[in-house]
Design an enzyme around this catalytic site. Structure first.
Site, PDB file in Angstrom:
ATOM      1  N   SER A  98       0.845  -1.203   0.000  1.00 30.42           N
ATOM      2  CA  SER A  98       0.000   0.000   0.000  1.00 30.42           C
ATOM      3  C   SER A  98       0.875   1.246   0.000  1.00 30.42           C
ATOM      4  CB  SER A  98      -0.893   0.013   1.239  1.00 30.42           C
ATOM      5  OG  SER A  98      -1.462   1.291   1.397  1.00 30.42           O
ATOM      6  N   ARG A 197       2.017 -13.807 -21.843  1.00 25.92           N
ATOM      7  CA  ARG A 197       3.032 -12.814 -21.472  1.00 25.92           C
ATOM      8  C   ARG A 197       4.446 -13.177 -21.887  1.00 25.92           C
ATOM      9  NH1 ARG A 197       0.107  -8.256 -21.155  1.00 25.92           N
ATOM     10  NH2 ARG A 197      -1.658  -8.507 -19.747  1.00 25.92           N
TER      11      ARG A 197
HETATM   12  C1  LIG Z   1      -0.287  -8.481 -25.782  1.00 27.50           C
HETATM   13  C2  LIG Z   1      -1.442  -8.024 -24.944  1.00 27.50           C
HETATM   14  C3  LIG Z   1      -2.015  -6.792 -25.185  1.00 27.50           C
HETATM   15  C4  LIG Z   1      -3.111  -6.351 -24.404  1.00 27.50           C
HETATM   16  N1  LIG Z   1      -3.644  -5.125 -24.650  1.00 27.50           N
HETATM   17  C5  LIG Z   1      -4.687  -4.689 -23.896  1.00 27.50           C
HETATM   18  C6  LIG Z   1      -5.263  -3.400 -24.123  1.00 27.50           C
HETATM   19  O1  LIG Z   1      -4.852  -2.654 -24.995  1.00 27.50           O
HETATM   20  N2  LIG Z   1      -6.289  -3.006 -23.321  1.00 27.50           N
HETATM   21  C7  LIG Z   1      -6.792  -3.820 -22.354  1.00 27.50           C
HETATM   22  O2  LIG Z   1      -7.730  -3.412 -21.667  1.00 27.50           O
HETATM   23  N3  LIG Z   1      -6.258  -5.034 -22.112  1.00 27.50           N
HETATM   24  C8  LIG Z   1      -5.229  -5.499 -22.852  1.00 27.50           C
HETATM   25  N4  LIG Z   1      -4.677  -6.720 -22.595  1.00 27.50           N
HETATM   26  C9  LIG Z   1      -5.210  -7.527 -21.480  1.00 27.50           C
HETATM   27  C10 LIG Z   1      -6.091  -8.671 -22.006  1.00 27.50           C
HETATM   28  O3  LIG Z   1      -7.261  -8.166 -22.650  1.00 27.50           O
HETATM   29  C11 LIG Z   1      -6.494  -9.607 -20.856  1.00 27.50           C
HETATM   30  O4  LIG Z   1      -7.256  -8.871 -19.911  1.00 27.50           O
HETATM   31  C12 LIG Z   1      -5.295 -10.180 -20.131  1.00 27.50           C
HETATM   32  O5  LIG Z   1      -4.362 -10.682 -21.057  1.00 27.50           O
HETATM   33  C13 LIG Z   1      -5.733 -11.296 -19.193  1.00 27.50           C
HETATM   34  O6  LIG Z   1      -6.101 -12.403 -19.974  1.00 27.50           O
HETATM   35  P1  LIG Z   1      -7.289 -13.358 -19.565  1.00 27.50           P
HETATM   36  O7  LIG Z   1      -8.573 -12.602 -19.498  1.00 27.50           O
HETATM   37  O8  LIG Z   1      -7.261 -14.540 -20.498  1.00 27.50           O
HETATM   38  O9  LIG Z   1      -6.814 -13.843 -18.115  1.00 27.50           O
HETATM   39  P2  LIG Z   1      -7.676 -14.076 -16.798  1.00 27.50           P
HETATM   40  O10 LIG Z   1      -8.346 -12.815 -16.385  1.00 27.50           O
HETATM   41  O11 LIG Z   1      -6.755 -14.751 -15.829  1.00 27.50           O
HETATM   42  O12 LIG Z   1      -8.795 -15.075 -17.244  1.00 27.50           O
HETATM   43  C14 LIG Z   1      -8.462 -16.403 -17.665  1.00 27.50           C
HETATM   44  C15 LIG Z   1      -9.650 -16.952 -18.429  1.00 27.50           C
HETATM   45  O13 LIG Z   1     -10.779 -17.001 -17.559  1.00 27.50           O
HETATM   46  C16 LIG Z   1     -11.949 -16.641 -18.279  1.00 27.50           C
HETATM   47  N5  LIG Z   1     -12.513 -15.417 -17.706  1.00 27.50           N
HETATM   48  C17 LIG Z   1     -11.992 -14.681 -16.677  1.00 27.50           C
HETATM   49  N6  LIG Z   1     -12.812 -13.647 -16.397  1.00 27.50           N
HETATM   50  C18 LIG Z   1     -13.854 -13.737 -17.240  1.00 27.50           C
HETATM   51  C19 LIG Z   1     -15.023 -12.957 -17.474  1.00 27.50           C
HETATM   52  N7  LIG Z   1     -15.293 -11.868 -16.747  1.00 27.50           N
HETATM   53  N8  LIG Z   1     -15.861 -13.352 -18.430  1.00 27.50           N
HETATM   54  C20 LIG Z   1     -15.630 -14.444 -19.183  1.00 27.50           C
HETATM   55  N9  LIG Z   1     -14.539 -15.222 -19.059  1.00 27.50           N
HETATM   56  C21 LIG Z   1     -13.673 -14.884 -18.083  1.00 27.50           C
HETATM   57  C22 LIG Z   1     -11.530 -16.426 -19.730  1.00 27.50           C
HETATM   58  O14 LIG Z   1     -11.647 -17.650 -20.417  1.00 27.50           O
HETATM   59  C23 LIG Z   1     -10.075 -16.047 -19.601  1.00 27.50           C
HETATM   60  O15 LIG Z   1      -9.309 -16.310 -20.767  1.00 27.50           O
HETATM   61  C24 LIG Z   1      -3.615  -7.176 -23.359  1.00 27.50           C
HETATM   62  C25 LIG Z   1      -3.021  -8.424 -23.132  1.00 27.50           C
HETATM   63  C26 LIG Z   1      -1.952  -8.843 -23.902  1.00 27.50           C
HETATM   64  C27 LIG Z   1      -1.325 -10.192 -23.614  1.00 27.50           C
END
Ligand SMILES: Cc1cc2nc3c(=O)[nH]c(=O)nc-3n(C[C@H](O)[C@H](O)[C@H](O)COP(=O)(O)OP(=O)(O)OC[C@H]3O[C@@H](n4cnc5c(N)ncnc54)[C@H](O)[C@@H]3O)c2cc1C
Length: 234
Positions: A98, A197
């Site tokens: 924090s 990542r």
């Molecule tokens: C190269 C790169 C560029 C990116 N650029 C941007 C950007 O410009 N702006 C931006 O805002 N973000 C950006 N992101 C973030 C991206 O959109 C994801 O939020 C982030 O990579 C986390 O991925 P995730 O949701 O798969 O992971 P987690 O949040 O760990 O979720 C894992 C899996 O759980 C499921 N899940 C989790 N929460 C939900 C939900 N609420 N609803 C439905 N299914 C769910 C999905 O299947 C998801 O794949 C970027 C990510 C990367 C790797």
């Protein structure tokens, strides 16, 4: 760089430290065998195949729940912009230092000159970098950034020393300031984090942290990592 405390250093001031890991490649197989009342039977030898076949099948067929029976909790010290990207992974659990409770130590991420020289705006990926920057421009920008970080620290300290709350004084800081957090997830979700990542379209700084996470994960779950890394572009 690794040291003997299970800490992998990242850049000048950052690190990833294994707090604890639970489960193992063997326990993943054992969890899968719950469905048939079975147990882990042992890895194969040069002549006799064993449970590495089942582990490979689970991974290949996306029978993912056994990989949720293992996991890791990590302590991470990273610049705020990396922490912000990291915390988008909602399937991890976080606790973060924090900056309202205590002042953040004066450590900022200053990209190396080599990083800046190759940190020009990417032509193919509007989010990325990777083109060459002229040496003079790279040096000049890096010097300005170092000056800004120094000035930001001065304004931060001035606020605190003037009796302005820490929560308000931090408005002076940049996203290069280091924070510290614990991040905990099961193995399935660490692998999903790494797939995103470690990939070349992720920002280089979070990729450096992902490499440190991969090193820790590979030590604890070598067989699972050998399977999972096959499908990843690193
Ligand atoms: C190269 C790169 C560029 C990116 N650029 C941007 C950007 O410009 N702006 C931006 O805002 N973000 C950006 N992101 C973030 C991206 O959109 C994801 O939020 C982030 O990579 C986390 O991925 P995730 O949701 O798969 O992971 P987690 O949040 O760990 O979720 C894992 C899996 O759980 C499921 N899940 C989790 N929460 C939900 C939900 N609420 N609803 C439905 N299914 C769910 C999905 O299947 C998801 O794949 C970027 C990510 C990367 C790797």
């Amino acid at each position: 760089m690794d040291d003997s405390q299970g800490v992998t250093r990242v850049h000048e001031h950052g690190y990833v430290r294994l707090v604890e890991a639970w489960g193992s490649d063997e326990q993943i197989v054992a969890a899968a065998r719950m469905s048939t009342d079975g147990a882990f039977r042992g890895w194969g030898t040069d002549t006799e195949p064993g449970d590495e076949r089942l582990l490979a099948r689970l991974w290949r067929d996306r029978h993912t729940s056994p990989f949720e029976q293992a996991g890791m909790s990590l302590e991470v010290r990273a610049p705020l912009f990396v922490v912000r990207e990291w915390q988008r992974h909602r399937t991890q659990s976080f606790n973060e230092q924090s900056a309202r409770y205590g002042a953040l130590p004066y450590d900022d991420y200053l990209p190396s000159i080599e990083r800046v020289l190759l940190g020009g705006q990417s032509k193919g990926n509007r989010q990325g970098s990777g083109t060459a920057v002229p040496h003079a421009a790279a040096e000049a920008w890096r010097t300005e950034l170092a000056g800004l970080q120094e000035r930001a620290e001065a304004v931060y300290r001035l606020g605190i020393e003037s009796g302005i709350s820490r929560e308000l004084s931090r408005c002076a800081l940049t996203v290069s300031r280091y924070s510290r957090m614990r991040a905990s997830a099961n193995l399935r979700n660490w692998l999903a984090f790494l797939a995103l990542r470690l990939a070349p379209d992720a920002q280089e700084e979070i990729r450096d942290y992902a490499r440190a996470v991969a090193t820790l994960l590979a030590e604890r779950f070598p067989r699972t990592w050998a399977l999972a890394k096959e499908g990843m572009t690193t």
